[in-house]
Enzyme design. Structure first.
Site, PDB file in Angstrom:
ATOM      1  N   LYS A 179      -4.098   5.234 -20.204  1.00 22.71           N
ATOM      2  CA  LYS A 179      -4.527   6.035 -19.047  1.00 22.71           C
ATOM      3  C   LYS A 179      -5.370   5.130 -18.160  1.00 22.71           C
ATOM      4  O   LYS A 179      -6.513   4.815 -18.450  1.00 22.71           O
ATOM      5  CB  LYS A 179      -5.348   7.254 -19.491  1.00 22.71           C
ATOM      6  CG  LYS A 179      -5.302   8.294 -18.417  1.00 22.71           C
ATOM      7  CD  LYS A 179      -6.583   8.943 -17.959  1.00 22.71           C
ATOM      8  CE  LYS A 179      -7.794   8.229 -17.597  1.00 22.71           C
ATOM      9  NZ  LYS A 179      -7.886   7.834 -16.173  1.00 22.71           N
ATOM     10  N   SER A 229     -17.733   3.049 -18.041  1.00 19.65           N
ATOM     11  CA  SER A 229     -19.183   3.201 -17.901  1.00 19.65           C
ATOM     12  C   SER A 229     -19.823   3.640 -19.219  1.00 19.65           C
ATOM     13  O   SER A 229     -19.159   4.183 -20.103  1.00 19.65           O
ATOM     14  CB  SER A 229     -19.468   4.259 -16.831  1.00 19.65           C
ATOM     15  OG  SER A 229     -18.948   5.499 -17.260  1.00 19.65           O
ATOM     16  N   GLY A 233     -18.448   6.298 -21.884  1.00 22.23           N
ATOM     17  CA  GLY A 233     -18.300   5.694 -23.208  1.00 22.23           C
ATOM     18  C   GLY A 233     -18.992   6.505 -24.294  1.00 22.23           C
ATOM     19  O   GLY A 233     -18.497   6.629 -25.411  1.00 22.23           O
ATOM     20  N   GLU A 250     -16.083  -0.874 -24.574  1.00 23.15           N
ATOM     21  CA  GLU A 250     -16.526  -2.004 -23.735  1.00 23.15           C
ATOM     22  C   GLU A 250     -17.143  -1.390 -22.491  1.00 23.15           C
ATOM     23  O   GLU A 250     -16.416  -0.884 -21.629  1.00 23.15           O
ATOM     24  CB  GLU A 250     -15.324  -2.863 -23.330  1.00 23.15           C
ATOM     25  CG  GLU A 250     -14.469  -3.274 -24.514  1.00 23.15           C
ATOM     26  CD  GLU A 250     -14.445  -4.763 -24.696  1.00 23.15           C
ATOM     27  OE1 GLU A 250     -15.352  -5.442 -24.190  1.00 23.15           O
ATOM     28  OE2 GLU A 250     -13.508  -5.233 -25.338  1.00 23.15           O
ATOM     29  N   CYS A 284     -18.294  -6.206 -14.818  1.00 24.36           N
ATOM     30  CA  CYS A 284     -19.247  -5.761 -15.847  1.00 24.36           C
ATOM     31  C   CYS A 284     -20.246  -6.867 -16.159  1.00 24.36           C
ATOM     32  O   CYS A 284     -21.379  -6.594 -16.540  1.00 24.36           O
ATOM     33  CB  CYS A 284     -18.507  -5.312 -17.095  1.00 24.36           C
ATOM     34  SG  CYS A 284     -17.344  -6.531 -17.720  1.00 24.36           S
ATOM     35  N   GLU A 381     -27.213  -0.329 -13.828  1.00 25.33           N
ATOM     36  CA  GLU A 381     -26.098  -1.134 -13.318  1.00 25.33           C
ATOM     37  C   GLU A 381     -25.927  -0.862 -11.821  1.00 25.33           C
ATOM     38  O   GLU A 381     -25.913   0.294 -11.395  1.00 25.33           O
ATOM     39  CB  GLU A 381     -24.821  -0.758 -14.073  1.00 25.33           C
ATOM     40  CG  GLU A 381     -23.674  -1.708 -13.779  1.00 25.33           C
ATOM     41  CD  GLU A 381     -22.452  -1.426 -14.648  1.00 25.33           C
ATOM     42  OE1 GLU A 381     -22.069  -0.250 -14.779  1.00 25.33           O
ATOM     43  OE2 GLU A 381     -21.873  -2.397 -15.178  1.00 25.33           O
TER      44      GLU A 381
HETATM   45  P1  NAD Z   1     -15.673   5.251 -15.759  1.00 24.83           P
HETATM   46  O1  NAD Z   1     -16.385   5.366 -17.057  1.00 24.83           O
HETATM   47  O2  NAD Z   1     -16.001   6.191 -14.673  1.00 24.83           O
HETATM   48  O3  NAD Z   1     -14.099   5.401 -16.005  1.00 24.83           O
HETATM   49  C1  NAD Z   1     -13.396   4.549 -16.875  1.00 24.83           C
HETATM   50  C2  NAD Z   1     -12.154   5.279 -17.371  1.00 24.83           C
HETATM   51  O4  NAD Z   1     -12.564   6.362 -18.209  1.00 24.83           O
HETATM   52  C3  NAD Z   1     -11.317   5.911 -16.275  1.00 24.83           C
HETATM   53  O5  NAD Z   1      -9.960   5.748 -16.604  1.00 24.83           O
HETATM   54  C4  NAD Z   1     -11.725   7.377 -16.327  1.00 24.83           C
HETATM   55  O6  NAD Z   1     -10.740   8.271 -15.849  1.00 24.83           O
HETATM   56  C5  NAD Z   1     -11.953   7.568 -17.803  1.00 24.83           C
HETATM   57  N1  NAD Z   1     -12.885   8.645 -18.183  1.00 24.83           N
HETATM   58  C6  NAD Z   1     -13.942   9.112 -17.506  1.00 24.83           C
HETATM   59  N2  NAD Z   1     -14.580  10.061 -18.246  1.00 24.83           N
HETATM   60  C7  NAD Z   1     -13.916  10.153 -19.419  1.00 24.83           C
HETATM   61  C8  NAD Z   1     -14.092  10.940 -20.605  1.00 24.83           C
HETATM   62  N3  NAD Z   1     -15.083  11.837 -20.723  1.00 24.83           N
HETATM   63  N4  NAD Z   1     -13.217  10.785 -21.622  1.00 24.83           N
HETATM   64  C9  NAD Z   1     -12.208   9.878 -21.528  1.00 24.83           C
HETATM   65  N5  NAD Z   1     -11.983   9.123 -20.430  1.00 24.83           N
HETATM   66  C10 NAD Z   1     -12.833   9.259 -19.381  1.00 24.83           C
HETATM   67  O7  NAD Z   1     -15.849   3.733 -15.295  1.00 24.83           O
HETATM   68  P2  NAD Z   1     -15.324   3.060 -13.953  1.00 24.83           P
HETATM   69  O8  NAD Z   1     -16.194   3.481 -12.829  1.00 24.83           O
HETATM   70  O9  NAD Z   1     -13.856   3.241 -13.826  1.00 24.83           O
HETATM   71  O10 NAD Z   1     -15.536   1.508 -14.260  1.00 24.83           O
HETATM   72  C11 NAD Z   1     -16.725   0.840 -14.041  1.00 24.83           C
HETATM   73  C12 NAD Z   1     -17.509   0.699 -15.328  1.00 24.83           C
HETATM   74  O11 NAD Z   1     -16.728   0.002 -16.292  1.00 24.83           O
HETATM   75  C13 NAD Z   1     -18.756  -0.126 -15.135  1.00 24.83           C
HETATM   76  O12 NAD Z   1     -19.814   0.460 -15.849  1.00 24.83           O
HETATM   77  C14 NAD Z   1     -18.380  -1.477 -15.738  1.00 24.83           C
HETATM   78  O13 NAD Z   1     -19.475  -2.243 -16.158  1.00 24.83           O
HETATM   79  C15 NAD Z   1     -17.506  -1.058 -16.861  1.00 24.83           C
HETATM   80  N6  NAD Z   1     -16.638  -2.163 -17.305  1.00 24.83           N
HETATM   81  C16 NAD Z   1     -16.894  -2.750 -18.516  1.00 24.83           C
HETATM   82  C17 NAD Z   1     -16.126  -3.840 -18.931  1.00 24.83           C
HETATM   83  C18 NAD Z   1     -16.387  -4.528 -20.260  1.00 24.83           C
HETATM   84  O14 NAD Z   1     -15.548  -5.311 -20.696  1.00 24.83           O
HETATM   85  N7  NAD Z   1     -17.518  -4.299 -20.912  1.00 24.83           N
HETATM   86  C19 NAD Z   1     -15.097  -4.316 -18.119  1.00 24.83           C
HETATM   87  C20 NAD Z   1     -14.869  -3.695 -16.896  1.00 24.83           C
HETATM   88  C21 NAD Z   1     -15.645  -2.612 -16.496  1.00 24.83           C
END
Ligand code: NAD
Length: 479
Positions: A179, A229, A233, A250, A284, A381
């Protein structure tokens, strides 16, 4: 495969076929440089997830029954087709989330290299090992694929994040439901158009949390690989705990940088500008807290301001643009409010900080001095092109302040003092880069510290995470 990205409404890919979502609600993909809607896609549903998980479950035994070499050959074939379409993918990423095409090409190439590297790793990984025991018996360790994996990805590196998660999972014999982020589904759909794996091995469910939540909580998946995020997470980790399946998380970061008094100031300022501003700071591991030794602070800030001045921003489809827009207005609001909060508490904007008065979610490269560790700009962040600088009187103070964070993803240190570098190795973080940032070609094994995630990944650790060991003990008389 059909040219799905030529149509305005994207579809799911389940059991080897493009199909409509079982929920009619559509969401929009908006180009952040033009604010125009460029595609629509379903918001997703539990019914879509059930359909995809069932397909992945059916396909898993046959996929695992193939030899590792056969699976690897299919994955490498996909990597070849993706590589041949790098330009197209980079342009899609630019339209859906703003990354300049030239920048995107490099990251997509790294993603393809990572997919190939994990295929290579699979050929050498010990899926079976055995040892002779002192009593004349034998012990065998078999590493089985975990089964059906859910992969949930963010928008900041749409192609690279998908490829990084998939290589070890697929090569180990797992089947997958993916997804992608609701902000960047176009390039993932393109990846599926280039796919040629047996039906059900890799399935795509589009949508936002309406698809993500039921996928993470599904009782018939065995593993979830989540990148996103901290807030989401935590929910995914809780759902995994209830369902008792494995999760690799992650998550976000607030990465520190320490700049010692013995560095080459212009070149380190250039490197810090890159680490703070590339991908408009939406990485990230972006540099988000910069601790500079007082002996060089004034000159360093001048050089960083010069580097920020040269960071041309605009629509990433235009040549020469180094920085695209932020992904959306919500993200820009976060950046704007953290900067305003810092300024209200006495910080100084040395360059940038002003939102341009034209279309697109742009934000300029920004350097801020006089920040305190308690400001939101230093604790939360940011995910924007902002370099906040705090001055420290000793390197040890830099290490101490760098280590004081709720996050622990990565850290970067610039110094030529061997004792100082030794001290820096103990900063709680999954990766510590010394006198470089990122330049490790992606070859790293780590587990994020603190709220930045859990579960080790990289090289063989990713195969350990994708497999479940079992022990076969054979008694002396039967071996
Ligand atoms: P987000 O958490 O809003 O969304 C990430 C994914 O999770 C999306 O596909 C979203 O639809 C899904 N999602 C949201 N809520 C959910 C839930 N309750 N259950 C299951 N899935 C859900 O994050 P974002 O805004 O898309 O990405 C940015 C974040 O990702 C930043 O915090 C960044 O640091 C982090 N990130 C981390 C890494 C790493 O390797 N550590 C790499 C890239 C990005």
């Amino acid at each position: 495969m059909t040219a799905e990205t030529d149509t305005t409404t994207l579809r799911n890919f389940i059991d080897g076929a493009w199909i409509d979502s079982r929920d009619d609600t559509l969401l929009q993909v908006v180009n952040p440089a033009t604010e125009e809607t460029i595609a629509r896609f379903p918001r997703g549903s539990g019914a879509d997830v059930d359909h995809a998980v069932a397909a992945a479950r059916r396909a898993q035994p046959e996929w695992h029954a193939l030899s590792v070499d056969d699976r690897v050959a299919l994955i490498v074939g996909w990597a070849d087709r993706i590589e041949a379409r790098t330009d197209e993918l980079a342009e899609l990423e630019c339209r859906e989330m703003g990354k300049p095409v030239d920048v995107g090409r490099g990251f997509i190439a790294a993603g393809v290299a990572g997919l190939r590297a994990s295929a290579q790793e699979a050929a050498n990984y010990a899926f079976e090992s055995s040892s002779d025991d002192p009593d004349g018996g034998r012990t065998q360790i078999l590493r089985h694929p975990v089964g059906v994996a859910a992969v949930i990805t963010p928008w900041n590196f749409p192609v690279t994040m998908v490829l990084a998660a998939l290589g070890p999972l697929l090569a180990s014999g797992n089947t997958v439901v993916i997804k992608p982020s609701e902000r960047s589904p176009l390039s993932t759909v393109k990846l599926f158009e280039l796919l040629d794996l047996p039906a059900g091995v890799l399935n795509l469910v589009l949508g936002d949390v309406h698809a993500g939540q039921p996928l993470a909580a599904h009782n018939d998946i065995d593993l979830v690989h989540f990148t996103g995020s901290v807030a989401a997470g935590r929910k995914v980790g809780a759902a995994s705990g209830l369902a008792l399946h494995r999760s690799t998380l992650e998550l976000g970061g607030k990465d520190p940088v320490i700049v010692d008094d013995d560095v080459d100031i212009p070149s380190v300022a250039e490197a810090v500008a890159f680490g703070s501003f590339v991908n408009t700071g939406q990485i990230c591991t972006s540099m988000e807290r910069i601790y500079v030794h007082e002996a060089i602070a004034a000159e360093f800030v001048d050089e960083l301001v010069k580097a920020a001045e040269a960071y041309a921003f605009g629509d990433g489809l235009e040549p020469g643009v180094m920085m695209g827009p932020l992904v959306d207005d919500r993200q820009r609001d976060i950046v704007r409010s953290q900067v305003a909060d810092a300024v209200s508490q006495g910080a100084t904007v040395r360059i940038g900080g002003e939102i341009p008065d034209h279309t697109g979610y742009f934000y300029p490269a920004t350097v801020i001095t006089g920040v305190e560790d308690s400001m939101s700009l230093m604790t939360e962040e940011t995910f924007g092109p902002v370099a906040p600088i705090a001055v420290v009187s000793t390197f040890a103070e830099g290490v101490e302040r760098a280590s004081r964070s709720a996050f622990g993803l990565a850290a970067t240190v610039y110094s030529h003092n061997a004792d100082h570098l030794e001290q820096a190795k103990h900063i709680p973080a999954g990766v510590i880069w010394i006198n470089q940032w990122q330049g490790d070609g992606g070859v790293r094994t780590y587990e994020p510290a603190r709220a930045s995630g859990m579960g080790a990944t990289g090289t063989t650790a990713s195969f350990d995470a994708a497999t479940r060991p079992s022990t076969i003990r054979i008694a002396p008389e039967s071996s």
